[in-house]
Design an enzyme around this catalytic site. Structure first.
Site, PDB file in Angstrom:
ATOM      1  N   VAL A  63       0.829  -1.208   0.000  1.00 23.85           N
ATOM      2  CA  VAL A  63       0.000   0.000   0.000  1.00 23.85           C
ATOM      3  C   VAL A  63       0.866   1.262   0.000  1.00 23.85           C
ATOM      4  CG1 VAL A  63      -1.836   1.277   1.195  1.00 23.85           C
ATOM      5  CG2 VAL A  63      -1.912  -1.225   1.080  1.00 23.85           C
ATOM      6  N   CYS A  64       1.929   1.263   0.769  1.00 23.37           N
ATOM      7  CA  CYS A  64       2.835   2.424   0.789  1.00 23.37           C
ATOM      8  C   CYS A  64       3.487   2.608  -0.579  1.00 23.37           C
ATOM      9  CB  CYS A  64       3.904   2.250   1.864  1.00 23.37           C
ATOM     10  SG  CYS A  64       3.228   2.112   3.532  1.00 23.37           S
ATOM     11  N   ASP A  65       3.852   1.511  -1.207  1.00 18.31           N
ATOM     12  CA  ASP A  65       4.418   1.530  -2.552  1.00 18.31           C
ATOM     13  C   ASP A  65       3.417   2.176  -3.519  1.00 18.31           C
ATOM     14  OD1 ASP A  65       6.529  -0.231  -4.505  1.00 18.31           O
ATOM     15  OD2 ASP A  65       4.537   0.114  -5.353  1.00 18.31           O
TER      16      ASP A  65
END
Length: 170
Positions: A63-65
């Site tokens: 998700v951060c990616d």
């Protein structure tokens, strides 16, 4: 500066936020983080600019990616807006990730050393020593114009609302 519960979860499990929470309309607190060259950066380094501050747990998670890549893509249409992605990843890991992901329009900054940003904004996940997923917009006068703390850490933020707030702050 008491710990706060009931604000975020990870896969449905409650987590504790530490630090001093901020509110829309208040002056953005200063912080000191490290860039990928290990140089200290403070909020003052970006004075007079509209900022989107994307707080993420770790760039090496799906998700951060996706979030950081999305903000990198959106940067092309934002004009004079600076996007900062702050995590507790080591600066070396952030630099490696940016190179591998082709991210070149987002500034990645590490809060690993002191949790200065996370504590100043009330975004430290006590149980994990990571930052909560949050998006803030700071206007050119240094005032917080928008804030979203994502309730479920494994979900993406409301990009449209953050981008609208950034454009309105120009």
């Amino acid at each position: 500066m008491a710990d706060r519960t009931g604000i975020i979860t990870l896969h449905g499990n409650g987590l504790t936020l530490a630090g001093t929470p901020v509110q829309v309309g208040q002056k953005a607190p200063n912080f000191t983080v490290l860039d990928t060259a290990l140089a200290p950066k403070t909020l003052a380094d970006y004075a007079g600019r509209v900022l989107i501050i994307s707080s993420v747990p770790s760039l090496d998670t799906p998700v951060c990616d996706m979030e950081t890549r999305r903000f990198n893509t959106e940067a092309a249409n934002l004009g004079d807006v600076t996007i900062l992605t702050i995590s507790t990843d080591l600066p070396f890991a952030q630099k490696r990730w940016c190179g591998a992901a082709g991210v070149d329009k987002v500034v990645t900054l590490s809060d690993h050393r002191d949790l200065s940003f996370g504590m100043a904004y009330g975004l430290v996940i006590r149980e994990l020593r990571l930052l909560a997923r949050a998006v803030l917009v700071v206007d050119p006068k240094g005032v917080i114009a928008y804030q979203q703390i994502v309730g479920e850490v494994s979900q993406e933020p409301d990009y449209a609302a953050a981008l609208t707030a950034a454009r309105a702050a120009l």
